[in-house]
Write a protein that holds these residues in place. Structure first.
Motif, mmCIF file in Angstrom:
data_model
loop_
_atom_site.group_PDB
_atom_site.id
_atom_site.type_symbol
_atom_site.label_atom_id
_atom_site.label_comp_id
_atom_site.label_asym_id
_atom_site.label_seq_id
_atom_site.Cartn_x
_atom_site.Cartn_y
_atom_site.Cartn_z
ATOM 1 N N LEU A 134 0.821 -1.212 0.000
ATOM 2 C CA LEU A 134 0.000 0.000 0.000
ATOM 3 C C LEU A 134 0.856 1.265 0.000
ATOM 4 O O LEU A 134 0.510 2.257 -0.652
ATOM 5 C CB LEU A 134 -0.949 -0.002 1.199
ATOM 6 N N THR A 135 1.973 1.245 0.714
ATOM 7 C CA THR A 135 2.868 2.413 0.678
ATOM 8 C C THR A 135 3.439 2.590 -0.721
ATOM 9 O O THR A 135 3.619 3.723 -1.185
ATOM 10 C CB THR A 135 4.016 2.279 1.698
ATOM 11 N N ASN A 183 4.560 19.433 -3.849
ATOM 12 C CA ASN A 183 3.735 18.752 -2.845
ATOM 13 C C ASN A 183 3.541 17.277 -3.192
ATOM 14 O O ASN A 183 3.552 16.414 -2.305
ATOM 15 C CB ASN A 183 2.374 19.445 -2.725
ATOM 16 N N SER A 184 3.354 16.978 -4.485
ATOM 17 C CA SER A 184 3.194 15.585 -4.919
ATOM 18 C C SER A 184 4.459 14.788 -4.642
ATOM 19 O O SER A 184 4.398 13.642 -4.180
ATOM 20 C CB SER A 184 2.852 15.525 -6.413
ATOM 21 N N VAL A 185 5.603 15.388 -4.917
ATOM 22 C CA VAL A 185 6.872 14.699 -4.671
ATOM 23 C C VAL A 185 7.078 14.462 -3.183
ATOM 24 O O VAL A 185 7.546 13.395 -2.777
ATOM 25 C CB VAL A 185 8.055 15.496 -5.268
ATOM 26 N N VAL A 186 6.732 15.447 -2.357
ATOM 27 C CA VAL A 186 6.882 15.280 -0.902
ATOM 28 C C VAL A 186 6.054 14.098 -0.406
ATOM 29 O O VAL A 186 6.547 13.254 0.353
ATOM 30 C CB VAL A 186 6.486 16.576 -0.155
ATOM 31 N N VAL A 187 4.788 14.034 -0.847
ATOM 32 C CA VAL A 187 3.929 12.912 -0.443
ATOM 33 C C VAL A 187 4.525 11.593 -0.937
ATOM 34 O O VAL A 187 4.637 10.616 -0.181
ATOM 35 C CB VAL A 187 2.507 13.099 -0.995
ATOM 36 N N GLY A 188 4.907 11.565 -2.208
ATOM 37 C CA GLY A 188 5.486 10.346 -2.756
ATOM 38 C C GLY A 188 6.765 9.947 -2.058
ATOM 39 O O GLY A 188 7.000 8.762 -1.792
ATOM 40 N N PHE A 189 7.594 10.938 -1.732
ATOM 41 C CA PHE A 189 8.880 10.646 -1.088
ATOM 42 C C PHE A 189 8.676 10.069 0.306
ATOM 43 O O PHE A 189 9.386 9.142 0.714
ATOM 44 C CB PHE A 189 9.716 11.927 -1.004
ATOM 45 N N ILE A 190 7.715 10.616 1.040
ATOM 46 C CA ILE A 190 7.427 10.094 2.383
ATOM 47 C C ILE A 190 7.028 8.626 2.308
ATOM 48 O O ILE A 190 7.542 7.778 3.061
ATOM 49 C CB ILE A 190 6.321 10.926 3.065
ATOM 50 N N LEU A 192 7.533 6.560 -0.234
ATOM 51 C CA LEU A 192 8.630 5.749 -0.780
ATOM 52 C C LEU A 192 9.618 5.398 0.326
ATOM 53 O O LEU A 192 10.144 4.279 0.369
ATOM 54 C CB LEU A 192 9.333 6.507 -1.904
ATOM 55 N N THR A 193 9.859 6.340 1.229
ATOM 56 C CA THR A 193 10.730 6.063 2.382
ATOM 57 C C THR A 193 10.125 4.970 3.252
ATOM 58 O O THR A 193 10.819 4.031 3.677
ATOM 59 C CB THR A 193 10.936 7.350 3.210
#
Length: 272
Positions: A134-135, A183-190, A192-193
């Motif tokens: 899910l992540t 903002n999309s990258v920040v959400v995705g990066f969180i 993805l981490t």
């Protein structure tokens, strides 16, 4: 033998193609009725995908997160839901078109994969399985949105700024796109981490090692680094605009290679 579930999947795929085409047409035509039609069709495609996922869950007795085929179904469903949101709330047809195009392609790829529900192998029998997948879906969906925004930015905003600056309308649009991309990258990066962290915990539990430099692990890390570089460089004005878009496009290419390229071309511990 083609089952009812197969027919639902084919119908959802057909609707996805139709709504992608309609959205692309509406970029130029700008008709209110066509915009409403795309919302109805994309909502119908998402609803059919939801039915397919519910039936799949009922048939297997577990959430559909255990193979590339199931991952593509769930991922495509999330992208279709995202596209409806963009059509209704943001009303950026070009971005919705790219999101829909990605969902349509992934649905098409899923038809080439086996849909057999095999018993779970020991490595998949873990409490981390669902949260890990899910992540991945949330991260990849956020990066797909960023990809659509980046492509739109490249075509909608001129690379060379006139001496007097961009017209007020284009400047405002460029600023909005930059904000939405970041903002999309920040959400995705969180997420993805979280994907990498949960994967490492799962790997230690299943294989006795936190990190094995498996191809999918390696490419997930490469993708993580690219988006980390994007966020770091975003604070520098010279790396905003088209340069940042190109980095976003490269990042999403790595996402797709991690998802599909590694699975089909490189094998490894994640080949199931």
């Amino acid at each position: 033998m083609i089952t009812l579930v197969d027919n639902v999947g084919y119908f959802a795929f057909s609707l996805a193609i139709m709504t992608t085409t309609a959205v692309i047409m509406n970029i130029w035509l700008k008709k209110d009725w066509l915009h409403k039609l795309t919302i109805v069709i994309s909502s119908g495609a998402a609803a059919l995908m939801l039915v397919q996922l519910i039936v799949r869950t009922s048939q297997t007795g577990r959430l559909p997160v255990n193979s590339v085929y199931e991952f593509l179904l769930l991922f495509s469903f999330v992208l279709l839901v995202f596209s409806v949101f963009w059509l209704v709330k943001i009303k950026l047809n070009a971005v919705a078109a790219f999101i829909l195009a990605v969902a349509t392609v992934l649905l098409g790829v899923s038809f080439a994969l086996s849909d057999a529900a095999a018993p779970l192998m020991p490595a998949l029998q873990s409490r981390w399985r669902v949260i890990h997948v899910l992540t991945a879906i949330i991260a990849y969906a956020a990066f797909a949105v960023d990809f659509g925004l980046a492509i739109f930015y490249v075509f909608a905003i001129p690379r060379k700024v006139p001496e007097g600056g961009l017209p007020a309308e284009k400047a405002a649009r460029a600023s909005l796109l930059e904000k939405l991309m970041f903002n999309s990258v920040v959400v995705g990066f969180i997420f993805l981490t979280l994907l990498i962290v949960t994967g490492s915990i799962w790997a230690e539990d299943a294989w006795g090692a936190w990190w094995s430099w498996d191809p999918k692990e390696t490419w997930a890390l490469i993708t993580w680094i690219i988006y980390a570089v994007y966020m770091h460089l975003h604070s520098k004005p010279t790396w905003r605009g088209h340069k940042g878009c190109y980095l976003s496009i490269i990042g999403f290419a790595c996402v797709l290679f991690t998802l599909l390229g590694v699975s089909f071309l490189m094998g490894g511990l994640h080949s199931y």
